[in-house]
Design a protein around this motif. Structure first.
Motif, PDB file in Angstrom:
ATOM      1  N   LEU A  90       0.633  -1.179  -0.025  1.00  0.00           N
ATOM      2  CA  LEU A  90      -0.036   0.023  -0.028  1.00  0.00           C
ATOM      3  C   LEU A  90       0.933   1.173  -0.035  1.00  0.00           C
ATOM      4  CD1 LEU A  90      -2.735  -0.984   2.472  1.00  0.00           C
ATOM      5  CD2 LEU A  90      -2.829  -1.105  -0.058  1.00  0.00           C
ATOM      6  N   PHE A  91       0.069   2.506  -0.463  1.00  0.00           N
ATOM      7  CA  PHE A  91       0.998   3.577  -0.230  1.00  0.00           C
ATOM      8  C   PHE A  91       0.555   4.357   1.158  1.00  0.00           C
ATOM      9  CE2 PHE A  91      -0.283   2.940  -4.847  1.00  0.00           C
ATOM     10  CZ  PHE A  91       0.954   2.684  -5.137  1.00  0.00           C
ATOM     11  N   PRO A  92       1.474   4.291   1.949  1.00  0.00           N
ATOM     12  CA  PRO A  92       1.286   4.574   3.498  1.00  0.00           C
ATOM     13  C   PRO A  92       0.883   5.917   3.520  1.00  0.00           C
ATOM     14  CG  PRO A  92       3.691   4.445   3.050  1.00  0.00           C
ATOM     15  CD  PRO A  92       3.165   3.888   1.804  1.00  0.00           C
ATOM     16  N   ASP A  93       1.208   7.068   2.686  1.00  0.00           N
ATOM     17  CA  ASP A  93       0.611   8.365   2.817  1.00  0.00           C
ATOM     18  C   ASP A  93      -0.624   8.800   2.232  1.00  0.00           C
ATOM     19  OD1 ASP A  93       3.189   9.452   3.896  1.00  0.00           O
ATOM     20  OD2 ASP A  93       3.916   8.772   2.106  1.00  0.00           O
ATOM     21  N   LEU A  94      -0.957   7.754   1.294  1.00  0.00           N
ATOM     22  CA  LEU A  94      -2.381   7.955   0.818  1.00  0.00           C
ATOM     23  C   LEU A  94      -3.651   7.608   1.704  1.00  0.00           C
ATOM     24  CD1 LEU A  94      -1.524   7.374  -2.715  1.00  0.00           C
ATOM     25  CD2 LEU A  94      -1.122   9.372  -1.452  1.00  0.00           C
ATOM     26  N   SER A  95      -4.951   8.269   1.446  1.00  0.00           N
ATOM     27  CA  SER A  95      -5.898   7.493   2.039  1.00  0.00           C
ATOM     28  C   SER A  95      -6.134   6.247   1.619  1.00  0.00           C
ATOM     29  CB  SER A  95      -7.133   8.595   1.899  1.00  0.00           C
ATOM     30  OG  SER A  95      -7.535   8.196   0.691  1.00  0.00           O
ATOM     31  N   VAL A  96      -6.926   5.666   2.552  1.00  0.00           N
ATOM     32  CA  VAL A  96      -7.391   4.100   2.065  1.00  0.00           C
ATOM     33  C   VAL A  96      -8.225   4.231   0.992  1.00  0.00           C
ATOM     34  CG1 VAL A  96      -9.092   2.501   2.856  1.00  0.00           C
ATOM     35  CG2 VAL A  96      -7.397   3.048   4.361  1.00  0.00           C
ATOM     36  N   ALA A  97      -9.105   5.181   0.647  1.00  0.00           N
ATOM     37  CA  ALA A  97      -9.891   5.281  -0.513  1.00  0.00           C
ATOM     38  C   ALA A  97      -9.021   5.440  -1.746  1.00  0.00           C
ATOM     39  CB  ALA A  97     -11.005   6.250  -0.533  1.00  0.00           C
ATOM     40  N   GLU A  98      -8.049   6.126  -1.669  1.00  0.00           N
ATOM     41  CA  GLU A  98      -7.050   6.404  -2.920  1.00  0.00           C
ATOM     42  C   GLU A  98      -6.168   5.302  -2.919  1.00  0.00           C
ATOM     43  OE1 GLU A  98      -5.232  10.227  -2.531  1.00  0.00           O
ATOM     44  OE2 GLU A  98      -4.874   9.998  -5.071  1.00  0.00           O
ATOM     45  N   ASN A  99      -5.850   4.524  -2.170  1.00  0.00           N
ATOM     46  CA  ASN A  99      -5.298   3.113  -2.268  1.00  0.00           C
ATOM     47  C   ASN A  99      -6.004   2.377  -3.133  1.00  0.00           C
ATOM     48  OD1 ASN A  99      -2.329   2.483  -1.248  1.00  0.00           O
ATOM     49  ND2 ASN A  99      -3.171   3.822   0.355  1.00  0.00           N
ATOM     50  N   ILE A 100      -7.442   2.136  -2.654  1.00  0.00           N
ATOM     51  CA  ILE A 100      -8.034   1.284  -3.643  1.00  0.00           C
ATOM     52  C   ILE A 100      -8.403   1.752  -4.914  1.00  0.00           C
ATOM     53  CG2 ILE A 100     -10.582   0.278  -3.768  1.00  0.00           C
ATOM     54  CD1 ILE A 100     -10.798   0.591  -0.538  1.00  0.00           C
ATOM     55  N   ALA A 101      -8.338   3.056  -5.210  1.00  0.00           N
ATOM     56  CA  ALA A 101      -8.912   3.646  -6.497  1.00  0.00           C
ATOM     57  C   ALA A 101      -7.413   3.623  -7.373  1.00  0.00           C
ATOM     58  CB  ALA A 101      -9.356   4.961  -6.440  1.00  0.00           C
ATOM     59  N   MET A 102      -6.253   3.735  -6.735  1.00  0.00           N
ATOM     60  CA  MET A 102      -5.080   3.833  -7.438  1.00  0.00           C
ATOM     61  C   MET A 102      -5.133   2.956  -8.756  1.00  0.00           C
ATOM     62  SD  MET A 102      -2.361   5.639  -7.884  1.00  0.00           S
ATOM     63  CE  MET A 102      -2.532   6.678  -6.461  1.00  0.00           C
ATOM     64  N   GLY A 103      -4.730   3.769  -9.805  1.00  0.00           N
ATOM     65  CA  GLY A 103      -4.670   2.974 -11.114  1.00  0.00           C
ATOM     66  C   GLY A 103      -6.076   3.011 -11.706  1.00  0.00           C
ATOM     67  N   ASN A 104      -6.983   3.399 -11.115  1.00  0.00           N
ATOM     68  CA  ASN A 104      -8.467   3.047 -11.645  1.00  0.00           C
ATOM     69  C   ASN A 104      -9.267   4.316 -10.973  1.00  0.00           C
ATOM     70  OD1 ASN A 104     -10.379   1.927 -12.954  1.00  0.00           O
ATOM     71  ND2 ASN A 104     -10.558   0.150 -11.187  1.00  0.00           N
ATOM     72  N   GLN A 105      -8.820   5.567 -11.051  1.00  0.00           N
ATOM     73  CA  GLN A 105      -9.506   6.552 -10.348  1.00  0.00           C
ATOM     74  C   GLN A 105     -10.889   6.899 -11.242  1.00  0.00           C
ATOM     75  OE1 GLN A 105      -8.212   8.232  -7.309  1.00  0.00           O
ATOM     76  NE2 GLN A 105      -5.979   8.488  -7.646  1.00  0.00           N
ATOM     77  N   PRO A 106     -11.886   7.106 -10.314  1.00  0.00           N
ATOM     78  CA  PRO A 106     -13.045   7.569 -10.937  1.00  0.00           C
ATOM     79  C   PRO A 106     -12.879   9.010 -11.245  1.00  0.00           C
ATOM     80  CG  PRO A 106     -13.476   7.456  -8.659  1.00  0.00           C
ATOM     81  CD  PRO A 106     -12.201   6.652  -8.809  1.00  0.00           C
ATOM     82  N   LEU A 107     -13.313   9.420 -12.537  1.00  0.00           N
ATOM     83  CA  LEU A 107     -12.928  10.861 -12.967  1.00  0.00           C
ATOM     84  C   LEU A 107     -14.340  11.820 -13.066  1.00  0.00           C
ATOM     85  CD1 LEU A 107     -10.001  10.175 -15.436  1.00  0.00           C
ATOM     86  CD2 LEU A 107     -10.120  10.822 -13.261  1.00  0.00           C
ATOM     87  N   THR A 108     -14.017  12.867 -12.881  1.00  0.00           N
ATOM     88  CA  THR A 108     -15.347  13.876 -13.134  1.00  0.00           C
ATOM     89  C   THR A 108     -15.234  14.210 -14.755  1.00  0.00           C
ATOM     90  OG1 THR A 108     -14.082  15.937 -13.103  1.00  0.00           O
ATOM     91  CG2 THR A 108     -15.166  14.831 -11.079  1.00  0.00           C
ATOM     92  N   ARG A 109     -16.140  14.879 -15.424  1.00  0.00           N
ATOM     93  CA  ARG A 109     -16.019  15.340 -16.855  1.00  0.00           C
ATOM     94  C   ARG A 109     -14.819  16.076 -17.168  1.00  0.00           C
ATOM     95  NH1 ARG A 109     -21.630  17.955 -17.495  1.00  0.00           N
ATOM     96  NH2 ARG A 109     -21.347  17.867 -15.416  1.00  0.00           N
ATOM     97  N   LEU A 110     -14.352  16.712 -16.225  1.00  0.00           N
ATOM     98  CA  LEU A 110     -13.072  17.520 -16.612  1.00  0.00           C
ATOM     99  C   LEU A 110     -11.762  16.872 -16.164  1.00  0.00           C
ATOM    100  CD1 LEU A 110     -14.114  20.906 -14.696  1.00  0.00           C
ATOM    101  CD2 LEU A 110     -13.879  20.599 -17.172  1.00  0.00           C
ATOM    102  N   ARG A 111     -11.930  15.334 -16.287  1.00  0.00           N
ATOM    103  CA  ARG A 111     -10.938  14.676 -16.139  1.00  0.00           C
ATOM    104  C   ARG A 111     -10.216  14.771 -14.753  1.00  0.00           C
ATOM    105  NH1 ARG A 111     -10.311  10.985 -19.579  1.00  0.00           N
ATOM    106  NH2 ARG A 111      -7.976  10.632 -18.670  1.00  0.00           N
ATOM    107  N   GLN A 112     -10.893  15.444 -13.800  1.00  0.00           N
ATOM    108  CA  GLN A 112     -10.287  15.583 -12.523  1.00  0.00           C
ATOM    109  C   GLN A 112     -10.836  14.237 -11.639  1.00  0.00           C
ATOM    110  OE1 GLN A 112     -10.659  18.997 -10.140  1.00  0.00           O
ATOM    111  NE2 GLN A 112     -10.558  20.364 -12.052  1.00  0.00           N
ATOM    112  N   ILE A 113     -10.145  13.969 -10.520  1.00  0.00           N
ATOM    113  CA  ILE A 113     -10.613  12.849  -9.802  1.00  0.00           C
ATOM    114  C   ILE A 113     -11.725  13.076  -8.907  1.00  0.00           C
ATOM    115  CG2 ILE A 113      -9.805  11.660  -7.743  1.00  0.00           C
ATOM    116  CD1 ILE A 113      -7.047  11.716  -9.013  1.00  0.00           C
ATOM    117  N   ASP A 114     -12.713  12.094  -8.994  1.00  0.00           N
ATOM    118  CA  ASP A 114     -13.810  12.170  -8.435  1.00  0.00           C
ATOM    119  C   ASP A 114     -13.750  11.695  -7.002  1.00  0.00           C
ATOM    120  OD1 ASP A 114     -16.697  12.397  -7.553  1.00  0.00           O
ATOM    121  OD2 ASP A 114     -17.376  11.881  -9.559  1.00  0.00           O
TER     122      ASP A 114
END
Lengths: 499, 336
Positions: A90-114
């Protein structure tokens, strides 16, 4: 049931060592499939091939009937294979949710992370797994068990259908194992394929439907767990040709040299007691992670211990002092000689005389002549193949490096020699030489403790075998009692039955 | 359970926020103390000078922060600034009619090329960034010296519109400050809200896990160095416009100021955490300290000692916070 994954006749070598040779087995949807074998049987290599870390030299992997070739971990992930390592990644500095999503992050329409979708996704997965973890907390500080849950959630979020778990239970408590198994069973019932690697047979029988047994990199069998007893499995794991025995001269043991009495260190090993006599070779056997090296490091004073005592010739040794251990006549040849045993850039002679530099120096300076004479004596005695004594150690082959490490410690004329995995990574010929050498040293009255993962080596060399399992001594076997089966039974925590 | 679990997480976020808040408070205290001693410190001209001086450092700190977050370091930025400053000054003196935009783009391009080389050497040479960029620090500097050949570009050789750019304002905000704000804002946004940025945090947090997670580590590493180089190149153009006189020694030693700004601004030296705007604040704090010492008539030599003390303090605070958080998380959130 259909095969989600097929391993077809794969082979993989590392240098001259064939780690996996012609192994084939299918992994079915809806099954938990155990992969078992001794240390070095090739389990980890297969895991790494499935993870896309190593590529098979020959043979193929098939996912849902189609041949796949992984150029990296990303490919394996894309094919729906998730690997959960013993030490979660795991990535110790990142949140649990972000660890789960890493590489597969949900994006908003502006291609920002949702972030909101990411959080909701984590909550949903934890709900499905029936665990309570806060998605917003950082992964740092999670227990190993919780980290594995996060890894499983990660696998689910990327829709992995094939879950490879490499000794996931090694660091878990019984309650945590139960929770993990409940999660794994529900995934299995939903049609995922689980590959489960474990040294604990009670877990294999509790969780898995089928088992594939490996031995020395080769496939032994793939069968229903229900039809096999634990004894059957162990027999198939170790049932190898015993022709390659190693010679150990019989020596009448002398006085007790080393006494280890009730040694313990919280969470690592407990109540370890044994004795070593002059002229004796005592082997510490057990599976990887059983605490063998840790015990010997504590005996030598590199690591601490909480309880017990170490006595050399009846005199107690102060804990945590390698210097005192060396002065008292102990020498330790560590497992990882590159890291701990040698200074690669220094010359051979300098390496050999390093522990004795103070004695060899005159007026506080080292003069070449004495160093060279001393180094020459020992390298000749060990038949080390080298160019010049002034060459750097890094230029030697693995076996000859091992001899330099031995020479280094033998030059201190120890009374007790501790060798950790003396022949790991060296070729068969040199191996026999190292064994011959250890045998002749013992005949000269040296007491030797050998930590080894190679059963034939243990059986061939040791006068007595001390077997450790999860930090405790499970058996002390004499040469006559020690067989492949009896050692493996003890290492696996099964009662020793008459063969 | 969930209330117990959120408590430490909230506390953690509070502390993280407090990290940048700490810098803001330190800034406010320093400004208040200095202004009390000498009210001219808050005059329009004084503030303007501080912001202009901060701008160049802050632009470089934004790039450096990204590199440090990926668990690397870029020591070549001072030399990249020199290549770009000297190159753009030469270009503008030879072609006085070129618009500012061309100068800015040229600086970015020169810097990006230098950064690309750094990134490729770090990634494919498998050499630690500290060593690679220490090497290119001397290489880029040496190239600039041999190119300049002892010559310098003087202010009177540069076109007036280029020099005016450093002092002109739009809606009362100097162009240099505006550029710095846009850079800090843009890079912050990328690091916070975009996939690329989050992957860079992940790489710095655990390089091994990043490889196994299938993150494109090579691309991202090279990208971080490219960005740092490009921004150092941009800083070179700002440097040339602001000071007018450019020789091959321009920006000597800047790399250490930039790293100091990043570390004081709360970016963890071993990567994985910290923010770009924190690094920007760090740059501002360092500049304000320099000006305040001058205003308070304290020996300038003290400045280095104070900056050093701040770095030690920042790293000490990092360790303390990390240990405290790890302890509290383990205690409160362990369950089976």
């Amino acid at each position: 049931m259909t095969a989600l994954l097929e391993v077809v006749d794969v082979t993989r070598s590392f240098g001259a060592v064939a780690a996996v040779q012609g192994v084939s087995f299918p992994l079915l949807a809806g099954e938990a499939h155990a992969l078992v074998g001794e240390n070095g049987a090739g389990k980890s290599t297969i895991v790494k091939m499935l993870a896309g870390v190593h590529r098979p030299d020959t043979g193929t992997l098939r996912v849902r009937g189609a041949d796949v070739e992984f150029t990296g971990p990303a490919d394996a992930k894309a094919a729906g294979i998730a690997v959960i390592y013993q030490e979660p990644m795991l990535f110790p500095d990142l949140s649990v949710a972000e660890n789960i999503a890493m590489g597969n992050q949900p994006l908003t329409r502006l291609r920002q992370i949702d972030r909101r979708a990411r959080h909701a996704n984590a909550e949903r997965l934890f709900g499905r797994l029936g665990v309570h973890l806060d998605p917003d907390r950082p992964a740092r500080g999670l227990s190993i068990a919780d980290q594995q849950i996060v890894e499983i959630a990660k696998a689910l979020s990327s829709d992995a259908r094939i879950l490879v778990m490499d000794e996931p239970t090694a660091a878990l408590t019984a309650v945590e194992v139960d929770r993990l198994f409940a999660v794994v069973r529900s995934l299995r019932d939903e049609g995922a394929a689980i590959m489960f690697i474990s040294h604990r047979f009670e877990e294999v029988t509790a969780l898995c439907q089928r088992v594939t047994i490996l031995r020395d990199g080769r496939h032994v069998c793939t069968e229903e767990v229900a039809g096999l007893s634990v004894d059957d499995m162990i027999r198939r794991m170790v049932g190898r040709d015993l022709s390659a025995l190693f010679p150990k001269q019989d020596v009448t043991p002398g006085d007790v040299v080393l006494e280890v009495d009730g040694l313990g260190r919280a969470g690592v090993f407990a109540d370890v007691s044994f004795q070593v006599r002059a002229g004796e070779i005592v082997a510490l056997a057990g599976l990887v992670g059983a605490g063998r090296s840790e015990v010997m490091q504590a005996v030598f004073g590199v690591d601490r211990y909480d309880t017990g005592a170490v006595r050399l010739f009846g005199r107690p040794l102060p804990p945590r002092s390698p210097r005192a251990a060396m002065t008292a006549g102990m020498a330790l040849v560590p497992e990882d000689r590159r890291q701990q045993g040698l200074v690669m850039d220094l010359s051979i002679e300098r390496n050999v005389t390093l522990p004795r530099a103070r004695k060899l120096s005159r007026l506080g300076l080292l003069w070449g002549g004495r160093e060279r004479r001393e180094a020459g004596t020992w390298t000749r005695r060990l038949q080390t193949k080298l160019g010049r004594l002034s060459d750097s150690v890094g230029t030697l082959s693995g076996g000859n490096q091992q001899k330099v490490v031995l020479a280094k410690w033998l030059a201190t004329s120890p009374k007790l020699l501790i060798v950790d995995e003396p022949t790991r990574g060296i070729d068969v010929g040199t191996k026999a030489e190292v064994h011959r050498l250890m045998s002749s040293l013992a005949a000269d009255g040296l007491a030797i403790v050998m930590v080894s993962s190679e059963l034939p080596e243990v059986l061939g060399m040791a006068d007595r075998v001390v077997v450790l399992r999860e930090g405790r001594v499970t058996a002390q076997l004499t040469r006559a009692e020690a067989t492949e089966e009896s050692v493996m039974y003890a290492a696996m925590g099964r009662p020793v039955t008459a063969p | 359970m969930s209330s117990l679990a959120t408590a430490p997480a909230a506390a953690l976020q509070g502390l993280l926020r407090a990290r940048e808040l700490g810098i803001v408070l330190a800034l406010a205290a320093l400004v208040a103390y200095t202004a009390a001693g000498n009210p001219r410190f808050l005059s329009g001209q004084s503030i303007r000078d501080i912001l202009l001086n901060t701008a160049i450092l802050a632009v470089m700190a934004a790039g450096q922060a990204v590199v440090v977050i990926t668990r690397n370091i870029d020591l070549s930025v001072g030399s990249v600034l020199a290549v770009s400053a000297f190159g753009v000054a030469t270009l503008m003196s030879a072609n006085p009619s070129l618009p500012i935009v061309v100068a800015l783009l040229a600086g970015l391009a020169v810097g990006a090329a230098c950064g690309l080389l750094n990134g490729v050497l770090v990634r494919y040479g498998r050499v630690p960034a500290l060593v690679v960029t220490l090497g290119t620090l001397y290489i880029y500097r040496g190239v600039t010296y041999s190119w300049a050949g002892g010559q310098q570009v003087n202010a009177d050789e540069l076109p007036p519109h280029f020099l005016r750019f450093a002092n002109d304002s739009i809606l009362g905000v100097p162009w240099l400050v505006l550029i710095a704000v846009v850079v800090i804002g843009g890079v912050s946004l990328m690091m916070r809200n975009y996939r690329l940025g989050r992957e860079m945090y992940a790489m710095g947090s655990s390089p091994q896990a990043a490889e196994l997670a299938g993150i494109r580590v090579a691309r991202n590493t090279i990208g971080a160095f490219l960005l740092s180089g490009a921004l150092a190149g941009l800083a070179g153009v700002l440097f040339a416009a602001r000071f007018g006189t450019v020789d091959a020694a321009a920006g000597t030693g800047y790399e250490l100021n930039v790293v100091a700004a990043v570390v004081v601004g709360g970016v963890a030296v071993f990567g994985g955490s910290g923010t770009v705007w924190g690094a920007g604040l760090g740059a501002l704090l360092l500049t304000v300290i320099g000006s305040a010492l001058a205003v308070l008539d304290i020996n300038q030599f003290w400045q280095q000692a104070i900056v050093g003390a701040l770095i030690v303090l920042a790293i000490g605070a990092d360790r303390l916070v990390a240990v405290r958080i790890a302890g509290s998380l383990r205690k409160r959130d362990s369950h089976v």
